[in-house]
Design a protein around this motif. Structure first.
Motif, PDB file in Angstrom:
ATOM      1  N   LEU A  26       0.802  -1.222   0.000  1.00 37.05           N
ATOM      2  CA  LEU A  26       0.000   0.000   0.000  1.00 37.05           C
ATOM      3  C   LEU A  26       0.839   1.279   0.000  1.00 37.05           C
ATOM      4  N   SER A  27       2.125   1.182   0.252  1.00 36.66           N
ATOM      5  CA  SER A  27       2.959   2.376   0.381  1.00 36.66           C
ATOM      6  C   SER A  27       2.962   3.291  -0.845  1.00 36.66           C
ATOM      7  N   PRO A  28       2.776   2.804  -2.067  1.00 37.62           N
ATOM      8  CA  PRO A  28       2.698   3.741  -3.191  1.00 37.62           C
ATOM      9  C   PRO A  28       1.522   4.722  -3.102  1.00 37.62           C
ATOM     10  N   LEU A  74      14.283 -10.092  -2.573  1.00 38.32           N
ATOM     11  CA  LEU A  74      13.831  -9.411  -3.792  1.00 38.32           C
ATOM     12  C   LEU A  74      13.353  -7.991  -3.486  1.00 38.32           C
ATOM     13  N   LEU A  75      12.613  -7.834  -2.404  1.00 41.76           N
ATOM     14  CA  LEU A  75      12.136  -6.507  -2.007  1.00 41.76           C
ATOM     15  C   LEU A  75      13.305  -5.602  -1.631  1.00 41.76           C
ATOM     16  N   PHE A  76      14.311  -6.155  -0.964  1.00 36.83           N
ATOM     17  CA  PHE A  76      15.480  -5.375  -0.546  1.00 36.83           C
ATOM     18  C   PHE A  76      16.303  -4.904  -1.740  1.00 36.83           C
ATOM     19  N   ILE A  77      16.508  -5.757  -2.730  1.00 34.33           N
ATOM     20  CA  ILE A  77      17.355  -5.388  -3.882  1.00 34.33           C
ATOM     21  C   ILE A  77      16.576  -4.660  -4.979  1.00 34.33           C
ATOM     22  N   ALA A  78      15.259  -4.627  -4.882  1.00 34.08           N
ATOM     23  CA  ALA A  78      14.428  -4.019  -5.927  1.00 34.08           C
ATOM     24  C   ALA A  78      14.806  -2.585  -6.280  1.00 34.08           C
ATOM     25  N   PRO A  79      15.114  -1.707  -5.321  1.00 34.87           N
ATOM     26  CA  PRO A  79      15.453  -0.335  -5.715  1.00 34.87           C
ATOM     27  C   PRO A  79      16.650  -0.262  -6.668  1.00 34.87           C
ATOM     28  N   TRP A  80      17.617  -1.140  -6.488  1.00 36.64           N
ATOM     29  CA  TRP A  80      18.776  -1.146  -7.391  1.00 36.64           C
ATOM     30  C   TRP A  80      18.432  -1.814  -8.721  1.00 36.64           C
ATOM     31  N   VAL A  81      17.727  -2.944  -8.650  1.00 38.48           N
ATOM     32  CA  VAL A  81      17.423  -3.700  -9.866  1.00 38.48           C
ATOM     33  C   VAL A  81      16.420  -2.955 -10.743  1.00 38.48           C
ATOM     34  N   ILE A  82      15.375  -2.420 -10.148  1.00 35.74           N
ATOM     35  CA  ILE A  82      14.331  -1.729 -10.898  1.00 35.74           C
ATOM     36  C   ILE A  82      14.728  -0.279 -11.173  1.00 35.74           C
ATOM     37  N   TRP A  92      13.678   3.431   0.579  1.00 38.24           N
ATOM     38  CA  TRP A  92      13.826   3.095   1.994  1.00 38.24           C
ATOM     39  C   TRP A  92      12.719   2.152   2.456  1.00 38.24           C
ATOM     40  N   THR A  93      11.533   2.320   1.943  1.00 43.03           N
ATOM     41  CA  THR A  93      10.449   1.398   2.292  1.00 43.03           C
ATOM     42  C   THR A  93      10.786  -0.008   1.821  1.00 43.03           C
ATOM     43  N   SER A  94      11.313  -0.137   0.615  1.00 37.30           N
ATOM     44  CA  SER A  94      11.708  -1.454   0.099  1.00 37.30           C
ATOM     45  C   SER A  94      12.827  -2.066   0.929  1.00 37.30           C
ATOM     46  N   TRP A  95      13.838  -1.249   1.243  1.00 36.72           N
ATOM     47  CA  TRP A  95      14.969  -1.766   2.023  1.00 36.72           C
ATOM     48  C   TRP A  95      14.535  -2.220   3.403  1.00 36.72           C
ATOM     49  N   VAL A  96      13.761  -1.392   4.096  1.00 34.51           N
ATOM     50  CA  VAL A  96      13.333  -1.726   5.458  1.00 34.51           C
ATOM     51  C   VAL A  96      12.355  -2.901   5.443  1.00 34.51           C
ATOM     52  N   ALA A  97      11.370  -2.861   4.556  1.00 36.07           N
ATOM     53  CA  ALA A  97      10.400  -3.964   4.480  1.00 36.07           C
ATOM     54  C   ALA A  97      11.088  -5.271   4.091  1.00 36.07           C
ATOM     55  N   GLY A  98      12.027  -5.202   3.157  1.00 36.21           N
ATOM     56  CA  GLY A  98      12.772  -6.405   2.763  1.00 36.21           C
ATOM     57  C   GLY A  98      13.586  -6.962   3.912  1.00 36.21           C
ATOM     58  N   ALA A  99      14.305  -6.087   4.617  1.00 35.36           N
ATOM     59  CA  ALA A  99      15.124  -6.532   5.749  1.00 35.36           C
ATOM     60  C   ALA A  99      14.256  -7.111   6.865  1.00 35.36           C
ATOM     61  N   LEU A 100      13.144  -6.448   7.180  1.00 33.34           N
ATOM     62  CA  LEU A 100      12.255  -6.951   8.229  1.00 33.34           C
ATOM     63  C   LEU A 100      11.620  -8.285   7.836  1.00 33.34           C
ATOM     64  N   THR A 101      11.311  -8.451   6.566  1.00 30.43           N
ATOM     65  CA  THR A 101      10.761  -9.726   6.094  1.00 30.43           C
ATOM     66  C   THR A 101      11.783 -10.839   6.268  1.00 30.43           C
ATOM     67  N   ILE A 102      13.025 -10.563   5.914  1.00 32.31           N
ATOM     68  CA  ILE A 102      14.093 -11.565   6.073  1.00 32.31           C
ATOM     69  C   ILE A 102      14.264 -11.913   7.552  1.00 32.31           C
ATOM     70  N   ILE A 103      14.328 -10.892   8.406  1.00 31.04           N
ATOM     71  CA  ILE A 103      14.517 -11.124   9.842  1.00 31.04           C
ATOM     72  C   ILE A 103      13.355 -11.943  10.419  1.00 31.04           C
ATOM     73  N   ALA A 104      12.130 -11.564  10.096  1.00 36.28           N
ATOM     74  CA  ALA A 104      10.961 -12.296  10.611  1.00 36.28           C
ATOM     75  C   ALA A 104      10.952 -13.737  10.113  1.00 36.28           C
ATOM     76  N   SER A 105      11.337 -13.946   8.867  1.00 37.87           N
ATOM     77  CA  SER A 105      11.330 -15.300   8.297  1.00 37.87           C
ATOM     78  C   SER A 105      12.406 -16.177   8.920  1.00 37.87           C
ATOM     79  N   VAL A 106      13.591 -15.614   9.106  1.00 36.81           N
ATOM     80  CA  VAL A 106      14.665 -16.377   9.740  1.00 36.81           C
ATOM     81  C   VAL A 106      14.281 -16.711  11.178  1.00 36.81           C
TER      82      VAL A 106
END
Length: 122
Positions: A26-28, A74-82, A92-106
């Motif tokens: 929803l962030s967009p 994928l969410l974390f690297i998206a700003p560079w790839v896209i 920053w939303t992509s980086w933080v959301a990606g990092a938090l997703t990785i942390i929660a999943s691990v």
């Protein structure tokens, strides 16, 4: 291992993934994005949220946490790839959301493995 963590719809890690995914998707609505950045965040955020819901409903499905890690990366690297690193809010939303997703999943991986083992004993 507590019984709560092996029951459906009770794991806080998975609820966190759902919330993170919804916020990313929803962030967009409140961030300045390009068309490519918007769709990347909507699709990846929705996939994170959907996989979180699947993990909530099937707590013994260990594969769901692996999928979440991939989606988080994928969410974390998206700003560079896209190519939307110049859009500070979106990147920053992509980086933080990606990092938090990785942390929660691990963090959820051992809980999911325990739930999987418990389900196999019945």
């Amino acid at each position: 291992m507590s019984e709560v963590s092996t029951r459906a719809w009770t794991r806080p890690h998975d609820w966190a993934e759902v919330v993170i995914g919804v916020v990313a998707a929803l962030s967009p609505l409140w961030l300045s994005t390009s068309n490519a950045a918007m769709w990347t965040m909507v699709v990846l955020g929705a996939l994170v949220a959907i996989d979180g819901l699947v993990s909530l409903g099937a707590p013994g499905a260990v594969y769901g946490e692996g999928i979440q890690i991939v989606l988080g990366v994928l969410l974390f690297i998206a700003p560079w790839v896209i190519g939307y690193t110049e859009m500070n809010g979106a990147s920053w939303t992509s980086w933080v959301a990606g990092a938090l997703t990785i942390i929660a999943s691990v963090a959820a991986m051992p809980v999911a493995q325990a739930a999987h083992r418990t389900a196999g004993q019945h």
